[in-house]
Design an enzyme around this catalytic site. Sequence first.
Site, PDB file in Angstrom:
ATOM      1  N   ASP A  94       0.142   6.053  -0.066  1.00  0.00           N
ATOM      2  CA  ASP A  94       1.181   5.413  -0.876  1.00  0.00           C
ATOM      3  C   ASP A  94       1.278   3.912  -0.643  1.00  0.00           C
ATOM      4  O   ASP A  94       2.279   3.285  -0.981  1.00  0.00           O
ATOM      5  CB  ASP A  94       2.542   6.058  -0.592  1.00  0.00           C
ATOM      6  N   CYS A  97      -0.384   3.571   4.294  1.00  0.00           N
ATOM      7  CA  CYS A  97      -1.228   4.442   5.114  1.00  0.00           C
ATOM      8  C   CYS A  97      -1.545   3.851   6.491  1.00  0.00           C
ATOM      9  O   CYS A  97      -1.592   4.585   7.479  1.00  0.00           O
ATOM     10  CB  CYS A  97      -2.505   4.817   4.378  1.00  0.00           C
ATOM     11  N   HIS A 203      -8.462   3.427   2.640  1.00  0.00           N
ATOM     12  CA  HIS A 203      -7.455   4.298   3.259  1.00  0.00           C
ATOM     13  C   HIS A 203      -7.644   4.381   4.775  1.00  0.00           C
ATOM     14  O   HIS A 203      -8.765   4.317   5.275  1.00  0.00           O
ATOM     15  CB  HIS A 203      -7.561   5.703   2.663  1.00  0.00           C
TER      16      HIS A 203
END
Length: 226
Positions: A94, A97, A203
């Site tokens: 979101d 991370c 990520h």
Amino acid sequence: MNRYNDEGASSSSTSQSSQQTETDDDRMIAIVLSEEYANMDNAVAKRLSSLSSIPHVPRINTCIPNYNDASFDHERLFQRLNAYGLQEKKVSGDGNCQFRALSDQLFRSPEYHKNVRKDVVRQLKEFRSLYEGYVPMKYKKYCKKMAKSGEWGDHVTLQAAADKFVAKVCLLTSFRDTCFVEIIPQSEAPQRELWLSFWSEVHYNSLYDAQELAVRSKPRKKHWLF
């Protein structure tokens, strides 16, 4: 008019007191969680002790890779995880991370990411001279940007986290030329290690020994809440 102001001040004071109590409770729970799993901190370090790292240079985020490059990078990271018997504890993608993954390593829960972000931004503001040279924009604007929930963390915030928490931040990465990056506190010897996986520019996840994560995934009675 005066009574209204007094009542408003009283209500505001009560609200602030309640918020402070909730924050204190959250931190107490986090401390208990951290202490419960303190004996597991070195599991990943032992598994990857033979790896050598490249020098870390703090930098802000670059552009997101295209689909093909990102897919190849993810497959490379997946192969490295399997090769070393490691597993990711996946956190929400979101925009928080990096801070969720750091929260999980610090407190064994990603839900304290807001507290971690606040601590990192406070570090950036209080020790501006340590980080400003790595930020190619107005520094106040950068700090204001990083204070917002959902703003992606970068390698400058990782350095600030290493300094703030006196921790060596270790990244198992999807980089083609190396799989391991260490971020060392600048002024003190690290007191602990925080292990993250890094799918390059996409990520972060929290990283554990696969067997350890299987044990941790079993339901546990939350006795600290009673």
